[in-house]
Design a protein around this motif. Structure first.
Motif, PDB file in Angstrom:
ATOM      1  N   ARG A 197     -28.407  15.386  40.719  1.00 28.16           N
ATOM      2  CA  ARG A 197     -28.694  14.200  39.954  1.00 28.16           C
ATOM      3  C   ARG A 197     -29.898  13.479  40.871  1.00 28.16           C
ATOM      4  NH1 ARG A 197     -26.270   9.592  42.536  1.00 28.16           N
ATOM      5  NH2 ARG A 197     -25.399  10.191  44.621  1.00 28.16           N
ATOM      6  N   SER A 198     -30.456  12.403  40.046  1.00 31.07           N
ATOM      7  CA  SER A 198     -31.225  11.464  40.998  1.00 31.07           C
ATOM      8  C   SER A 198     -30.582  10.091  41.009  1.00 31.07           C
ATOM      9  CB  SER A 198     -32.590  11.250  40.322  1.00 31.07           C
ATOM     10  OG  SER A 198     -32.291  10.859  38.920  1.00 31.07           O
ATOM     11  N   ALA A 199     -30.918   9.306  42.126  1.00 33.75           N
ATOM     12  CA  ALA A 199     -30.104   8.118  42.256  1.00 33.75           C
ATOM     13  C   ALA A 199     -30.376   7.168  41.104  1.00 33.75           C
ATOM     14  CB  ALA A 199     -30.549   7.552  43.561  1.00 33.75           C
ATOM     15  N   SER A 240     -23.582  13.408  32.353  1.00 38.28           N
ATOM     16  CA  SER A 240     -22.858  14.706  32.768  1.00 38.28           C
ATOM     17  C   SER A 240     -23.366  15.786  31.995  1.00 38.28           C
ATOM     18  CB  SER A 240     -21.439  14.319  32.887  1.00 38.28           C
ATOM     19  OG  SER A 240     -21.080  13.140  33.780  1.00 38.28           O
ATOM     20  N   LEU A 241     -23.277  15.784  30.703  1.00 35.80           N
ATOM     21  CA  LEU A 241     -23.748  16.836  29.907  1.00 35.80           C
ATOM     22  C   LEU A 241     -24.906  17.217  30.119  1.00 35.80           C
ATOM     23  CD1 LEU A 241     -21.725  15.996  26.453  1.00 35.80           C
ATOM     24  CD2 LEU A 241     -21.227  17.853  27.996  1.00 35.80           C
ATOM     25  N   VAL A 242     -26.071  16.475  30.063  1.00 34.94           N
ATOM     26  CA  VAL A 242     -27.402  16.788  30.361  1.00 34.94           C
ATOM     27  C   VAL A 242     -27.571  17.337  31.510  1.00 34.94           C
ATOM     28  CG1 VAL A 242     -29.577  15.625  31.055  1.00 34.94           C
ATOM     29  CG2 VAL A 242     -28.416  14.718  28.900  1.00 34.94           C
ATOM     30  N   ALA A 243     -26.917  16.943  32.760  1.00 28.21           N
ATOM     31  CA  ALA A 243     -27.010  17.727  34.052  1.00 28.21           C
ATOM     32  C   ALA A 243     -26.360  19.041  33.993  1.00 28.21           C
ATOM     33  CB  ALA A 243     -26.002  16.689  35.382  1.00 28.21           C
ATOM     34  N   HIS A 247     -34.860  13.875  36.935  1.00 29.47           N
ATOM     35  CA  HIS A 247     -35.245  15.242  37.431  1.00 29.47           C
ATOM     36  C   HIS A 247     -35.176  16.259  36.122  1.00 29.47           C
ATOM     37  CE1 HIS A 247     -30.970  15.341  37.563  1.00 29.47           C
ATOM     38  NE2 HIS A 247     -31.005  16.102  37.391  1.00 29.47           N
ATOM     39  N   VAL A 248     -34.556  15.927  34.987  1.00 24.96           N
ATOM     40  CA  VAL A 248     -34.442  16.903  33.844  1.00 24.96           C
ATOM     41  C   VAL A 248     -35.446  16.696  33.028  1.00 24.96           C
ATOM     42  CG1 VAL A 248     -32.929  17.514  32.189  1.00 24.96           C
ATOM     43  CG2 VAL A 248     -32.011  16.416  34.170  1.00 24.96           C
ATOM     44  N   ASP A 249     -36.241  18.060  32.737  1.00 21.63           N
ATOM     45  CA  ASP A 249     -37.281  17.918  31.658  1.00 21.63           C
ATOM     46  C   ASP A 249     -36.691  18.182  30.253  1.00 21.63           C
ATOM     47  OD1 ASP A 249     -39.248  19.472  29.941  1.00 21.63           O
ATOM     48  OD2 ASP A 249     -40.321  20.109  31.766  1.00 21.63           O
ATOM     49  N   PRO A 250     -37.117  17.380  29.235  1.00 21.92           N
ATOM     50  CA  PRO A 250     -36.592  17.223  28.073  1.00 21.92           C
ATOM     51  C   PRO A 250     -36.589  18.611  27.362  1.00 21.92           C
ATOM     52  CG  PRO A 250     -38.073  15.432  28.106  1.00 21.92           C
ATOM     53  CD  PRO A 250     -38.215  16.311  29.361  1.00 21.92           C
ATOM     54  N   ASP A 251     -37.653  19.704  27.720  1.00 19.39           N
ATOM     55  CA  ASP A 251     -37.554  20.791  27.109  1.00 19.39           C
ATOM     56  C   ASP A 251     -36.362  21.751  27.632  1.00 19.39           C
ATOM     57  OD1 ASP A 251     -39.846  20.372  25.748  1.00 19.39           O
ATOM     58  OD2 ASP A 251     -41.157  21.737  26.807  1.00 19.39           O
ATOM     59  N   ARG A 252     -35.892  21.506  28.859  1.00 21.73           N
ATOM     60  CA  ARG A 252     -34.779  22.215  29.054  1.00 21.73           C
ATOM     61  C   ARG A 252     -33.267  21.946  28.464  1.00 21.73           C
ATOM     62  NH1 ARG A 252     -34.726  24.182  34.551  1.00 21.73           N
ATOM     63  NH2 ARG A 252     -32.653  24.848  33.765  1.00 21.73           N
ATOM     64  N   ILE A 253     -33.280  20.897  28.110  1.00 18.98           N
ATOM     65  CA  ILE A 253     -32.288  20.275  27.271  1.00 18.98           C
ATOM     66  C   ILE A 253     -32.262  20.792  25.881  1.00 18.98           C
ATOM     67  CG2 ILE A 253     -30.872  18.318  26.221  1.00 18.98           C
ATOM     68  CD1 ILE A 253     -32.066  16.591  28.558  1.00 18.98           C
ATOM     69  N   ARG A 287     -30.356  14.421  20.471  1.00 18.39           N
ATOM     70  CA  ARG A 287     -31.321  13.281  20.933  1.00 18.39           C
ATOM     71  C   ARG A 287     -30.359  12.234  21.593  1.00 18.39           C
ATOM     72  NH1 ARG A 287     -35.073  13.266  15.445  1.00 18.39           N
ATOM     73  NH2 ARG A 287     -36.901  14.233  16.619  1.00 18.39           N
ATOM     74  N   ARG A 288     -28.820  12.358  21.357  1.00 18.10           N
ATOM     75  CA  ARG A 288     -28.173  11.216  21.900  1.00 18.10           C
ATOM     76  C   ARG A 288     -28.440  11.868  23.506  1.00 18.10           C
ATOM     77  NH1 ARG A 288     -23.707  11.907  19.232  1.00 18.10           N
ATOM     78  NH2 ARG A 288     -22.618  13.557  20.572  1.00 18.10           N
ATOM     79  N   LEU A 289     -28.232  13.149  23.690  1.00 15.32           N
ATOM     80  CA  LEU A 289     -28.460  13.391  25.168  1.00 15.32           C
ATOM     81  C   LEU A 289     -29.700  13.057  25.761  1.00 15.32           C
ATOM     82  CD1 LEU A 289     -26.771  17.249  25.037  1.00 15.32           C
ATOM     83  CD2 LEU A 289     -25.581  14.907  25.765  1.00 15.32           C
ATOM     84  N   LEU A 290     -30.658  13.348  24.989  1.00 16.38           N
ATOM     85  CA  LEU A 290     -32.207  13.043  25.555  1.00 16.38           C
ATOM     86  C   LEU A 290     -32.234  11.713  25.820  1.00 16.38           C
ATOM     87  CD1 LEU A 290     -34.292  15.274  23.005  1.00 16.38           C
ATOM     88  CD2 LEU A 290     -33.933  15.586  25.618  1.00 16.38           C
ATOM     89  N   GLY A 291     -31.647  10.894  24.829  1.00 13.64           N
ATOM     90  CA  GLY A 291     -31.735   9.373  25.186  1.00 13.64           C
ATOM     91  C   GLY A 291     -30.869   8.754  26.122  1.00 13.64           C
ATOM     92  N   ALA A 292     -29.970   9.400  26.679  1.00 14.36           N
ATOM     93  CA  ALA A 292     -29.348   9.029  27.759  1.00 14.36           C
ATOM     94  C   ALA A 292     -30.012   8.713  29.046  1.00 14.36           C
ATOM     95  CB  ALA A 292     -28.081  10.308  28.221  1.00 14.36           C
ATOM     96  N   GLY A 293     -31.096   9.155  29.064  1.00 13.41           N
ATOM     97  CA  GLY A 293     -32.055   8.571  30.304  1.00 13.41           C
ATOM     98  C   GLY A 293     -33.221   7.846  29.856  1.00 13.41           C
ATOM     99  N   GLU A 294     -33.069   7.327  28.873  1.00 15.99           N
ATOM    100  CA  GLU A 294     -34.379   6.720  28.369  1.00 15.99           C
ATOM    101  C   GLU A 294     -33.752   5.398  27.340  1.00 15.99           C
ATOM    102  OE1 GLU A 294     -36.518   9.332  25.826  1.00 15.99           O
ATOM    103  OE2 GLU A 294     -37.304  10.405  27.593  1.00 15.99           O
TER     104      GLU A 294
END
Length: 369
Positions: free
Chosen positions: A112-114, A150-153, A292-298, A348-355
């Motif tokens: 995770r990142s802070a 949590s799902l993204v991670a 730290h998560v690259d969108p392509d990885r998701i 996209r819900r997961l991708l948008g979790a950080g944006e």
């Protein structure tokens, strides 16, 4: 003049005075010892520079060993779940101290990142193959934002996620579950409490034995990490599954937040389960950034959509606002199957979790609806 020439001819190398090396006469080398005699242990907890590991687990020689890190490891993080090499006194006797000299290759790393803008990764646990996300149906209120994060991670780490919803006697969780039907996310629900567990203030907490046994079956043979906010019943479940005595706590009636009762990650063996069955209980994490998560990885974790990445423009974030994103055409052409539309929405819900723009610090701590 002749005398001086004669004196110079009589000199040899023994007449040269060499100033001693202050750092010693031993030549320096970058080669480090291989420590081939190191024994392998599993880190169960870390506390103030001391690393507790279990050695020879599931044998009659099993023991706990306390160790300090070797200098050659520098600042590499060592976390619960790590497999490490130990040398020195590995007897596990009282007051003994081993030396941790090596971190074995990790199968998975949950990071995770802070914050979503913080580039520094923080390792939470290592070598887990399941992530159990524990939320309550009410008190405290469930937030889909935290679940999404949590799902993204989990997807990024290659860890299978599992959603566990407690306190369903307070509210029907159907609406919460509907957010994740397209993800084929396994969900376990609590039923009516058939027992009670006393917390550290003497109050009683509901304990559903049916949920405990369903979890035990899911966790059997796995290394699982439990993640959830304070007050959702995570520590109560851990105690019931492991026979441990992790402190439990209630929810503040004013703030709606749980009281943090765990201070460090701890790996615990599951009772009445197969060898290698561990729970890693995490302290209440107040932020779970995704920088730290690259969108392509998701996207790659969604098999029916992964191939579309090759048709996206370079640097595509794969969100609805991303110009030229190929995911929309991919789904429209039916190349993602009958469930393509709902699967893309879930992605996209997961991708948008950080944006999501305008998130407050509290949103990042607890997630948002």
């Amino acid at each position: 003049m002749a005398r001086r020439d004669s004196a110079r001819r009589d000199w040899d190398e023994s007449d040269v005075r060499v100033r001693p090396n202050k750092s010693g006469s031993r030549p320096r080398t970058k080669d480090r010892p291989a420590h081939r005699d190191a024994v392998t242990g599993r880190i169960v907890t870390v506390d103030r520079g001391r690393y507790t590991a279990v050695l020879d687990e599931d044998t009659d020689r099993e023991r706990l060993v306390v160790a300090v890190r070797a200098k050659e490891l520098h600042r590499r993080p060592v976390v619960a779940g790590d497999l490490v090499g130990l040398v020195g006194d590995v007897s596990g006797a009282p007051d003994s101290l081993a030396r941790l000299v090596r971190i074995e290759e990790r199968a998975t790393v949950l990071r995770r990142s802070a914050d979503d803008t913080d580039p520094v990764e923080r390792v939470v646990v290592a070598n887990a193959d399941q992530l159990v996300i524990v939320v309550a149906a009410a008190n405290p209120e469930p937030r889909t934002g935290f679940i999404d994060r949590s799902l993204v991670a989990a997807y990024d780490a290659g860890i299978e996620p599992l959603l566990c919803i407690t306190k369903t006697d307070l509210r029907d969780p159907a609406e919460l579950i509907s957010h994740y039907t397209a993800l084929e996310l396994p969900v376990l629900l609590s039923g009516p409490a058939r027992d009670a567990a006393a917390d550290d203030d003497g109050a009683t907490l509901p304990l559903d034995r049916t949920l405990v046994e369903a979890l035990r079956a899911r966790l059997d043979g796995h290394v699982s990490v439990l993640l959830g906010h304070s007050g959702v019943g995570k520590s109560t479940l851990v105690n019931a599954l492991t026979g441990a005595d992790r402190a439990t706590g209630g929810v503040n009636a004013v703030t709606g937040r749980g009281r943090h009762t765990s201070s460090s990650a701890l790996a615990l063996r599951i009772e009445d389960a197969s060898p290698g069955s561990w729970i890693i209980d995490t302290p209440g994490i107040r932020s779970f950034g995704l920088a730290h998560v690259d969108p392509d990885r998701i996207v790659e974790s969604f098999d029916e959509l992964a191939e579309a990445i090759a048709e996206c423009p370079k640097g595509c974030r794969h969100t609805e606002a991303s110009p030229g994103c190929a995911l929309d055409d991919w789904v429209a052409q039916g190349r993602a199957g009958d469930a393509g539309t709902s699967r893309l929405a879930s992605l996209r819900r997961l991708l948008g979790a950080g944006e999501r723009p305008g998130e407050s610090r509290e949103d990042k701590e607890l997630g948002i609806q």
